[in-house]
Design a protein around this motif. Structure first.
Motif, PDB file in Angstrom:
ATOM      1  N   TYR A  10      31.175  40.372  26.869  1.00  0.00           N
ATOM      2  CA  TYR A  10      32.313  40.813  27.661  1.00  0.00           C
ATOM      3  C   TYR A  10      31.943  40.887  29.141  1.00  0.00           C
ATOM      4  CZ  TYR A  10      34.459  42.009  23.209  1.00  0.00           C
ATOM      5  OH  TYR A  10      34.982  41.944  21.939  1.00  0.00           O
ATOM      6  N   HIS A  11      32.917  40.509  29.997  1.00  0.00           N
ATOM      7  CA  HIS A  11      32.718  40.496  31.446  1.00  0.00           C
ATOM      8  C   HIS A  11      33.872  41.240  32.105  1.00  0.00           C
ATOM      9  CE1 HIS A  11      29.555  37.365  31.105  1.00  0.00           C
ATOM     10  NE2 HIS A  11      30.313  36.909  30.132  1.00  0.00           N
ATOM     11  N   PHE A  12      33.575  42.360  32.759  1.00  0.00           N
ATOM     12  CA  PHE A  12      34.596  43.134  33.451  1.00  0.00           C
ATOM     13  C   PHE A  12      34.845  42.534  34.831  1.00  0.00           C
ATOM     14  CE2 PHE A  12      35.552  46.583  36.499  1.00  0.00           C
ATOM     15  CZ  PHE A  12      36.817  46.915  36.023  1.00  0.00           C
ATOM     16  N   ILE A  13      36.119  42.310  35.166  1.00  0.00           N
ATOM     17  CA  ILE A  13      36.507  41.743  36.456  1.00  0.00           C
ATOM     18  C   ILE A  13      37.344  42.786  37.204  1.00  0.00           C
ATOM     19  CG2 ILE A  13      37.548  39.786  37.648  1.00  0.00           C
ATOM     20  CD1 ILE A  13      35.248  39.025  35.745  1.00  0.00           C
ATOM     21  N   ASN A  14      36.796  43.312  38.274  1.00  0.00           N
ATOM     22  CA  ASN A  14      37.464  44.389  39.015  1.00  0.00           C
ATOM     23  C   ASN A  14      38.362  43.803  40.106  1.00  0.00           C
ATOM     24  OD1 ASN A  14      38.212  46.942  39.753  1.00  0.00           O
ATOM     25  ND2 ASN A  14      36.315  47.425  40.849  1.00  0.00           N
ATOM     26  N   GLU A  15      39.346  43.018  39.660  1.00  0.00           N
ATOM     27  CA  GLU A  15      40.357  42.459  40.549  1.00  0.00           C
ATOM     28  C   GLU A  15      41.730  42.762  39.951  1.00  0.00           C
ATOM     29  OE1 GLU A  15      39.809  38.336  41.483  1.00  0.00           O
ATOM     30  OE2 GLU A  15      37.617  38.509  41.570  1.00  0.00           O
ATOM     31  N   MET A  16      42.682  43.111  40.814  1.00  0.00           N
ATOM     32  CA  MET A  16      44.005  43.484  40.339  1.00  0.00           C
ATOM     33  C   MET A  16      44.857  42.231  40.122  1.00  0.00           C
ATOM     34  SD  MET A  16      43.647  46.737  40.196  1.00  0.00           S
ATOM     35  CE  MET A  16      45.280  47.468  40.093  1.00  0.00           C
ATOM     36  N   LYS A  17      45.246  41.998  38.849  1.00  0.00           N
ATOM     37  CA  LYS A  17      46.054  40.828  38.518  1.00  0.00           C
ATOM     38  C   LYS A  17      47.075  41.190  37.446  1.00  0.00           C
ATOM     39  CE  LYS A  17      42.445  37.379  39.526  1.00  0.00           C
ATOM     40  NZ  LYS A  17      43.116  36.774  40.712  1.00  0.00           N
ATOM     41  N   THR A  18      48.122  40.372  37.345  1.00  0.00           N
ATOM     42  CA  THR A  18      49.032  40.493  36.214  1.00  0.00           C
ATOM     43  C   THR A  18      48.313  39.980  34.966  1.00  0.00           C
ATOM     44  OG1 THR A  18      49.969  38.257  36.427  1.00  0.00           O
ATOM     45  CG2 THR A  18      50.998  40.015  37.739  1.00  0.00           C
ATOM     46  N   TRP A  19      48.910  40.221  33.792  1.00  0.00           N
ATOM     47  CA  TRP A  19      48.274  39.761  32.554  1.00  0.00           C
ATOM     48  C   TRP A  19      48.106  38.243  32.548  1.00  0.00           C
ATOM     49  CZ3 TRP A  19      48.852  36.570  28.391  1.00  0.00           C
ATOM     50  CH2 TRP A  19      48.078  36.842  27.251  1.00  0.00           C
ATOM     51  N   THR A  20      49.131  37.512  32.961  1.00  0.00           N
ATOM     52  CA  THR A  20      49.062  36.049  32.969  1.00  0.00           C
ATOM     53  C   THR A  20      48.024  35.546  33.963  1.00  0.00           C
ATOM     54  OG1 THR A  20      51.387  35.899  32.331  1.00  0.00           O
ATOM     55  CG2 THR A  20      50.402  33.930  33.282  1.00  0.00           C
ATOM     56  N   LEU A  22      49.793  45.255  37.676  1.00  0.00           N
ATOM     57  CA  LEU A  22      48.506  44.794  38.199  1.00  0.00           C
ATOM     58  C   LEU A  22      47.386  45.714  37.720  1.00  0.00           C
ATOM     59  CD1 LEU A  22      49.575  43.988  41.883  1.00  0.00           C
ATOM     60  CD2 LEU A  22      49.308  42.380  39.983  1.00  0.00           C
ATOM     61  N   PHE A  23      46.394  45.131  37.048  1.00  0.00           N
ATOM     62  CA  PHE A  23      45.248  45.894  36.560  1.00  0.00           C
ATOM     63  C   PHE A  23      43.986  45.033  36.647  1.00  0.00           C
ATOM     64  CE2 PHE A  23      48.688  47.908  34.003  1.00  0.00           C
ATOM     65  CZ  PHE A  23      48.499  49.217  34.420  1.00  0.00           C
ATOM     66  N   PRO A  24      42.812  45.668  36.675  1.00  0.00           N
ATOM     67  CA  PRO A  24      41.581  44.909  36.429  1.00  0.00           C
ATOM     68  C   PRO A  24      41.571  44.464  34.968  1.00  0.00           C
ATOM     69  CG  PRO A  24      41.102  47.249  36.521  1.00  0.00           C
ATOM     70  CD  PRO A  24      42.556  47.090  36.895  1.00  0.00           C
ATOM     71  N   PHE A  25      40.578  43.699  34.560  1.00  0.00           N
ATOM     72  CA  PHE A  25      40.644  43.116  33.218  1.00  0.00           C
ATOM     73  C   PHE A  25      39.253  42.770  32.702  1.00  0.00           C
ATOM     74  CE2 PHE A  25      41.303  40.007  36.542  1.00  0.00           C
ATOM     75  CZ  PHE A  25      40.525  38.921  36.195  1.00  0.00           C
TER      76      PHE A  25
END
Length: 362
Positions: free
Chosen positions: A25-35, A235-238
């Motif tokens: 798993y790789h956490f990406i701390n950028e705010m994006k929509t789900w798509t 918008l959330f990180p993912f």
């Protein structure tokens, strides 16, 4: 006798070794929509995170570096066809679907989501006759049942050309048709990578589809990673995942496959448990050959099967008549493969056969 007991204890120890985690798993701390998050993960890794069990959930949460109200994972409610096919082509009208309804109809050549209990006329598909117009108003479920009993199913649309053909067929069949059911409906939750959805970790009273538009999923660090359904445009990180098993669609001999995996990944895959067999079954469907090499080898000198990783063959999933200790070693050594179709059991093949193969990345 003592040597026999030592060997037996060693075998038990080897067979009790636990399986490695299937994904990284790789956490990406950028705010994006789900798509947007899905697109990022597919470009950089494998896909938005899939979670198969509690161990996966623990590993995923170890990767999360924020105490946020939400972090996207790859679980979403998707549209699919009554035939069971995924909806890869969509032709929604303006501001559609609005998220409030579960079944789709066509109006003026474009699609809209509607209440499944509404009654509209509909179009069936018949394998021998093609499109069949039914000028009788029914609910979506009743229309589906009618098409399956009298034809094949409610109509599916796979591309723009088929959508235009359907629109013309409806206009030619019934010039005053307004709303016409098609076979598109919103199914239960599915993972972005199309893995089976069996494990869940929802928070209390979730998913609740508040407002009728919550079709995507976040984990909530503040509630120990419990899941919550939420509107996909937030918008959330993912978290992305990187598969630890990969099917190589090249036709190589077993020795060539082994060399390829060790040069480009880690090794040919070993299958030491039912859980790992399920992982293999999930990826082997991508193969282009009838069977796929595993890291399974027969020793003619010892009359045993072994994994090239050095592990003993404890768990076994052989097809009948395969995997015996008395393999025919002439004219060439035998190696193990998994069938890419059917029951996906293991089979013995001469190592010179040319097959796809599965490498492991861990």
């Amino acid at each position: 006798m003592g040597q026999f007991l030592d060997s037996l204890l060693l075998l038990v120890a080897l067979c009790s070794i636990s399986e490695c985690v299937q994904r990284q798993y790789h956490f990406i701390n950028e705010m994006k929509t789900w798509t947007e998050a899905q697109r990022y993960c597919r470009e950089k890794y494998t896909d938005l995170a899939t979670v198969d069990n509690m161990n996966d959930m623990i590993q995923l949460m170890k990767s999360v570096k924020v105490n946020d109200r939400g972090v996207w994972i790859g679980l979403q409610r998707k549209w699919q066809w009554s035939s069971g096919d995924p909806a890869l082509f969509l032709h929604w009208g303006n501001e559609q679907p609005d998220g409030a309804d579960e079944c789709a109809f066509m109006r003026n050549g474009q699609w809209e989501d509607g209440k499944c209990n509404d009654s509209w006329i509909f179009v069936c598909y018949n394998m021998s006759r093609g499109l069949v117009f039914v000028n009788q108003a029914m609910t979506w479920r009743a229309a589906q049942s009618y098409c399956r009993q009298n034809h094949t199913d409610l109509v599916s649309v796979r591309n723009q050309n088929e959508s235009q053909q359907l629109e013309k067929f409806i206009n030619d069949s019934h010039k005053f048709a307004s709303e016409v059911w098609i076979g598109l409906f919103r199914d239960s939750w599915q993972w972005s990578d199309r893995s089976n959805y069996s494990f869940s970790y929802w928070n209390n009273q979730e998913p609740n589809d508040y407002g009728g538009k919550e079709n995507c999923t976040v984990v909530q660090p503040k509630t120990e990673g419990r899941w919550n359904d939420i509107v996909c445009n937030n918008l959330f990180p993912f978290v992305c995942h990187e598969d630890k098993l990969i099917v190589i669609q090249q036709n190589l001999s077993w020795s060539e496959a082994l060399r390829y995996c060790r040069q480009n990944h880690v090794d040919l895959v070993s299958v030491q448990s039912v859980e790992m067999q399920y992982k293999v079954m999930n990826v082997v469907k991508l193969a282009s050959t009838e069977a796929v090499w595993l890291g399974l080898r027969h020793s003619c000198a010892l009359g045993i099967w072994f994994w090239v990783s050095g592990q003993t063959v404890c768990y076994q999933n052989w097809a009948p008549g395969n995997g015996t200790s008395e393999e025919d070693c002439e004219p060439t050594v035998r190696s193990g493969a998994v069938q890419s179709g059917g029951s996906q059991t293991w089979i013995s093949r001469p190592e010179t056969h040319k097959l796809n193969f599965i490498c492991r990345n861990y």
